[in-house]
Design a protein around this motif. Structure first.
Motif, short mmCIF file in Angstrom:
data_model
loop_
_atom_site.label_atom_id
_atom_site.label_comp_id
_atom_site.label_asym_id
_atom_site.label_seq_id
_atom_site.Cartn_x
_atom_site.Cartn_y
_atom_site.Cartn_z
N ASP A 28 0.85 -1.19 0.00
CA ASP A 28 0.00 0.00 0.00
C ASP A 28 0.89 1.23 0.00
O ASP A 28 1.80 1.35 0.83
N VAL A 29 0.61 2.15 -0.92
CA VAL A 29 1.36 3.39 -1.01
C VAL A 29 0.37 4.53 -0.82
O VAL A 29 -0.66 4.58 -1.50
N SER A 30 0.67 5.44 0.11
CA SER A 30 -0.20 6.58 0.37
C SER A 30 0.59 7.87 0.22
O SER A 30 1.74 7.96 0.67
N PHE A 31 -0.03 8.85 -0.40
CA PHE A 31 0.56 10.18 -0.53
C PHE A 31 -0.57 11.19 -0.43
O PHE A 31 -1.49 11.18 -1.27
N LEU A 32 -0.51 12.02 0.61
CA LEU A 32 -1.57 12.97 0.92
C LEU A 32 -2.89 12.21 1.03
O LEU A 32 -3.01 11.35 1.87
N ALA A 33 -3.88 12.51 0.21
CA ALA A 33 -5.17 11.83 0.32
C ALA A 33 -5.28 10.67 -0.65
O ALA A 33 -6.30 10.00 -0.70
N LEU A 34 -4.23 10.41 -1.42
CA LEU A 34 -4.28 9.35 -2.41
C LEU A 34 -3.69 8.06 -1.84
O LEU A 34 -2.71 8.09 -1.11
N GLY A 35 -4.28 6.95 -2.21
CA GLY A 35 -3.76 5.66 -1.79
C GLY A 35 -3.92 4.66 -2.92
O GLY A 35 -4.90 4.69 -3.65
N VAL A 36 -2.94 3.79 -3.06
CA VAL A 36 -2.98 2.79 -4.13
C VAL A 36 -2.26 1.53 -3.64
O VAL A 36 -1.36 1.61 -2.81
N THR A 37 -2.68 0.38 -4.16
CA THR A 37 -2.03 -0.88 -3.87
C THR A 37 -1.40 -1.39 -5.16
O THR A 37 -2.10 -1.60 -6.15
N LEU A 38 -0.08 -1.56 -5.14
CA LEU A 38 0.67 -1.99 -6.32
C LEU A 38 1.70 -3.04 -5.93
O LEU A 38 2.11 -3.10 -4.78
N PRO A 39 2.16 -3.83 -6.91
CA PRO A 39 3.29 -4.73 -6.62
C PRO A 39 4.53 -3.92 -6.26
O PRO A 39 4.76 -2.83 -6.79
N VAL A 43 6.38 -0.19 -7.64
CA VAL A 43 6.66 0.96 -6.77
C VAL A 43 8.13 1.34 -6.86
O VAL A 43 8.47 2.53 -6.99
N VAL A 44 9.02 0.36 -6.84
CA VAL A 44 10.45 0.63 -6.95
C VAL A 44 10.78 1.22 -8.32
O VAL A 44 11.57 2.16 -8.43
N LEU A 45 10.17 0.69 -9.38
CA LEU A 45 10.41 1.21 -10.72
C LEU A 45 9.96 2.67 -10.84
O LEU A 45 10.69 3.51 -11.38
N VAL A 46 8.78 2.99 -10.31
CA VAL A 46 8.29 4.37 -10.36
C VAL A 46 9.22 5.30 -9.56
O VAL A 46 9.56 6.39 -10.02
N ALA A 47 9.66 4.86 -8.39
CA ALA A 47 10.57 5.67 -7.58
C ALA A 47 11.89 5.89 -8.31
O ALA A 47 12.45 6.99 -8.30
#
Length: 73
Positions: A28-39, A43-47
């Motif tokens: 689970d990744v959360s940023f401000l009011a947004l939340g998403v569940t990803l592999p 997440v590492v690739l996007v970062a």
């Protein structure tokens, strides 16, 4: 020298493929009011991509700034 670069790329891609297959669990990744569940691999690739873009942009900005200050001096 070209073969050395090719070997480095092949090793990097192999390590990347191993990483992707070993990290398929969702996080689970959360940023401000947004939340998403990803592999985790996504997440590492996007970062990584965001870091590369921001780092490259900062490097280009600093290089242009230094070049401009050398011309005016």
């Amino acid at each position: 020298m070209r073969w050395i670069y090719l070997a480095i790329v092949v090793v990097f891609v192999a390590a990347l493929i191993i990483f992707v297959f070993q990290n398929t669990q969702s996080v689970d990744v959360s940023f401000l009011a947004l939340g998403v569940t990803l592999p985790l691999a996504i997440v590492v690739l996007v970062a990584y991509v965001l870091g590369a873009l921001s780092g490259g942009s900062l490097y280009a900005l600093l290089r242009r700034s230094v070049a401009g200050s050398r011309r005016s001096a």
